[in-house]
Design a protein around this motif. Structure first.
Motif, PDB file in Angstrom:
ATOM      1  N   MET A 249     -25.555 -10.695  40.468  1.00 31.12           N
ATOM      2  CA  MET A 249     -24.540 -10.288  41.427  1.00 31.12           C
ATOM      3  C   MET A 249     -25.185  -9.681  42.663  1.00 31.12           C
ATOM      4  O   MET A 249     -26.377  -9.363  42.682  1.00 31.12           O
TER       5      MET A 249
ATOM      6  N   LEU B 203     -21.317 -22.316  38.975  1.00 31.15           N
ATOM      7  CA  LEU B 203     -20.908 -20.960  39.318  1.00 31.15           C
ATOM      8  C   LEU B 203     -21.775 -20.347  40.387  1.00 31.15           C
ATOM      9  O   LEU B 203     -21.473 -19.282  40.905  1.00 31.15           O
TER      10      LEU B 203
ATOM     11  N   LEU C 247     -25.589 -11.845  34.321  1.00 29.19           N
ATOM     12  CA  LEU C 247     -24.777 -12.164  35.486  1.00 29.19           C
ATOM     13  C   LEU C 247     -25.516 -11.646  36.712  1.00 29.19           C
ATOM     14  O   LEU C 247     -25.821 -10.461  36.812  1.00 29.19           O
TER      15      LEU C 247
ATOM     16  N   GLN D 113     -18.883 -15.616  31.304  1.00 33.16           N
ATOM     17  CA  GLN D 113     -18.506 -16.808  32.037  1.00 33.16           C
ATOM     18  C   GLN D 113     -17.172 -16.618  32.750  1.00 33.16           C
ATOM     19  O   GLN D 113     -16.993 -17.064  33.891  1.00 33.16           O
TER      20      GLN D 113
ATOM     21  N   LEU E 137     -25.328 -17.291  36.972  1.00 34.26           N
ATOM     22  CA  LEU E 137     -25.271 -16.905  35.571  1.00 34.26           C
ATOM     23  C   LEU E 137     -26.530 -17.457  34.929  1.00 34.26           C
ATOM     24  O   LEU E 137     -26.731 -18.673  34.883  1.00 34.26           O
TER      25      LEU E 137
ATOM     26  N   VAL F 104     -20.802 -12.889  43.252  1.00 38.14           N
ATOM     27  CA  VAL F 104     -21.602 -13.374  42.140  1.00 38.14           C
ATOM     28  C   VAL F 104     -22.471 -14.518  42.653  1.00 38.14           C
ATOM     29  O   VAL F 104     -22.017 -15.361  43.419  1.00 38.14           O
TER      30      VAL F 104
ATOM     31  N   ALA G 142     -17.813 -14.507  35.796  1.00 39.35           N
ATOM     32  CA  ALA G 142     -18.477 -15.296  36.823  1.00 39.35           C
ATOM     33  C   ALA G 142     -17.493 -16.240  37.504  1.00 39.35           C
ATOM     34  O   ALA G 142     -17.501 -16.395  38.735  1.00 39.35           O
TER      35      ALA G 142
END
Length: 590
Positions: free
Chosen positions: A385, A290, A383, A354, A374, A371, A357
């Motif tokens: 960002m 991610l 998270l 999740q 994570l 983003v 994300a």
């Protein structure tokens, strides 16, 4: 054609041929021009009716039909009738067959009054328009009178025929209106063969009725948004087929066993159908996948090897029922980020984060918050960002008042583009509201808080007791428990724009969230729209209770950008100028 023109003149003479200055046949010539002026509106009305079923689908068939209608109604018939009317008077002056009765010819040979001594000679025995313009000398009037009349009457008629064409092609691209005004411009050029006095009075009657012709075209109305949306979808290119490989003739092909069914489509394709309930859900990607920026892969949630945090917290920006947002510094990359840390990081919370994300990671748009990662923080799952310096739209409107039409148009077009980019990735936001749009110090808008966003392939996971959307800005179908869709996001965005223009939600405010939710579920009509705004009609269409009747986000963006262009404004300019907050006051992000 002379027979049709003489019949037109006889009808015009019977409808309007008063016996006063400058003569009954001079007035009948203007009446004939008024009757011919009905042809372009008839063609525009026909186009408007056809577009009720075709919308903005411009294929070879519809273009041929529209082109034929425009050519016949603005060039062929008007030019033939105009030249025919002039030819009837010229034939009467030359004592040739005209198609008029003996009584009509006798009255045509009478005195008209004022500056007209004999109507037959005045209307049929003078110079043509081409002769007057080329010699710059008029027989019955000064040259400048002819020149001014032809310029004003011709340009005015062309302008209103152009408006008729643009009205017929509303809610769509404007270039098809060329089917009307270009042939009519050619008709003006080709009509220079008319007798000058006949042309003068013909166009005097033609111009007022081109103005009145706008009324029936406008009354037919544009095609409904459901038809436009359907035609927009039909214009999308079909999926590319794989080329067939050369092989032996069909007679030599051996039968093959039936191939197994194809695997389900990936999660993030645009608008895939949800998998069957019995199909196993594809495994979620690892958390390290991610990350949108380089950095170490964080350990999975709940790991005991998380160690210390790489993010040094600076100040708290906001807190809500879900968690806390911090301004922090990434000590490895030396950049400012926003940490969204969940309270009570249970399994549902972890799945929700999740999902957020994943949603943000696949959406790449300059007006959507980014983003980065994570991560597992000591006090919960976080998270990571992009940090946005600015103020929410809700706070700006409450503090400085509603936006004007230009600022609201820029905001609408920008956010429609951002949401359309998310929808192309199969991601729905589902909670668009004024507090989830942030304006940075340069005045540019950013869409934040995809906390309840979901890819259309994801399972429908909702935390216990969590309301999907904000009641004052939730779409009716969402309040009634229906599945969210791109049309739901479009409704919420329109409600947010209405708030930006009026300072209140479109359905008004209620005493409790439950009352607001019940009002949304009952699809109560919107009663707080900004009626004086230039966007009022588009807002009303976008806030229609029926999702299929709403314009798509791409259609909204085209309409708003077109309005901004006509107003001489850029669509990508700042919404408004935001003064940065004083140190110690951060951006609350929920």
């Amino acid at each position: 054609m002379n027979g049709l023109a003489s019949a037109l003149l006889s009808l015009a003479h019977s409808l309007f041929g008063p016996g006063f200055c400058p003569g009954d046949w001079v007035w009948a010539t203007s009446a004939a021009g008024a009757l011919v002026a009905l042809l372009p509106p008839i063609g525009a009305v026909a186009v408007s009716i056809i577009r009720k079923g075709t919308g903005n689908r411009y294929d070879a068939t519809t273009l041929s039909v529209f082109g034929a209608i425009g050519m016949v109604s603005t060039l062929v018939l008007p030019w033939l009738l105009a030249i025919g009317v002039s030819g009837v008077f010229q034939a009467a002056y030359g004592k040739k067959p005209t198609g008029l009765s003996a009584t009509e010819l006798s009255s045509l040979n009478s005195e008209g009054g004022c500056w007209v001594d004999n109507q037959r000679e005045y209307l049929g025995g003078g110079q043509t328009v081409f002769d007057v313009l080329s010699s710059q000398n008029g027989k019955d009037m000064p040259f400048f009178v002819y020149l001014l009349a032809f310029i004003v009457l011709g340009a005015g008629s062309l302008f209103f025929v152009m408006l008729q064409g643009r009205t017929a092609f509303r809610r769509g691209p404007k270039w098809p209106s060329r089917f009307f005004w270009i042939p009519f411009a050619a008709m003006l050029v080709f009509s220079v063969g008319m007798e000058a006095n006949t042309a003068l009075h013909f166009w005097l009657g033609f111009l007022p009725f081109t103005v009145l012709g706008l009324i029936p075209v406008a009354m037919v109305g544009p095609p409904p948004w459901s038809v436009i949306n359907r035609s927009d979808r039909s214009d999308e290119p079909p999926p590319r087929r794989q080329p067939e490989l050369p092989g032996p003739p069909p007679s030599q092909v051996q039968p093959r066993p039936t191939p197994p069914p194809p695997p389900p489509p990936p999660v993030n394709r645009p608008y895939p159908k949800t998998a069957l309930a019995s199909a196993p859900e594809p495994p979620s990607p690892p958390l390290g996948a991610l990350a949108a920026a380089p950095g170490p892969i964080p350990p999975p949630p709940g790991s005991r090897n998380a160690g210390g945090s790489r993010y040094r917290r600076v100040k708290q920006l906001g807190a809500g029922g879900f968690g806390t947002v911090w301004q922090a510094v990434d000590t490895q990359l030396n950049r400012t980020v926003a940490l969204k840390i969940a309270h009570a990081p249970d399994r549902d919370t972890a799945e929700r984060m999740q999902r957020e994300a994943r949603a943000l990671a696949v959406v790449s748009h300059p007006n959507c918050v980014k983003v980065y990662d994570l991560a597992e923080e000591p006090d919960g799952l976080a998270l990571v960002m992009e940090y946005l310096e600015g103020r929410p739209l809700a706070e700006l409107v409450d503090g400085q008042g509603p936006l004007d039409d230009v600022a609201a148009g820029r905001l609408w077009a920008t956010m429609a583009g951002a949401l359309a980019a998310a929808h192309e990735k199969g991601v729905l936001h589902r909670d668009i509201k004024p507090s989830n749009i942030v304006l940075d110090p340069s005045g540019l808008a950013h869409l934040i808080d995809f906390g309840i966003a979901r890819s259309q392939g994801d399972s429908k996971m909702t935390a216990t007791g969590m309301m999907i959307g904000t009641p004052d800005f939730v779409a009716p179908e969402q309040a009634m428990g229906a599945t969210a869709s791109p049309a739901s996001d479009a409704w919420q965005l329109a409600a947010t724009i209405s708030y930006a223009l009026s300072g209140q939600p479109p359905r008004g405010t209620r005493e409790t969230p439950m009352a607001a939710l019940m009002a949304a579920a009952r699809a109560e009509p919107v009663s707080r729209l900004p009626q004086r705004s230039a966007h009022a009609r588009l807002l009303a269409a976008s806030l229609d209770p029926e999702p299929r009747r709403r314009p798509t986000l791409n259609a909204v963006r085209r309409e708003v950008e077109g309005w901004l262009s006509r107003a001489g404004k850029s669509a990508d300019g700042p919404v408004t100028r935001v003064v940065p907050r004083q140190p110690g006051s951060g951006l609350p992000r929920r």
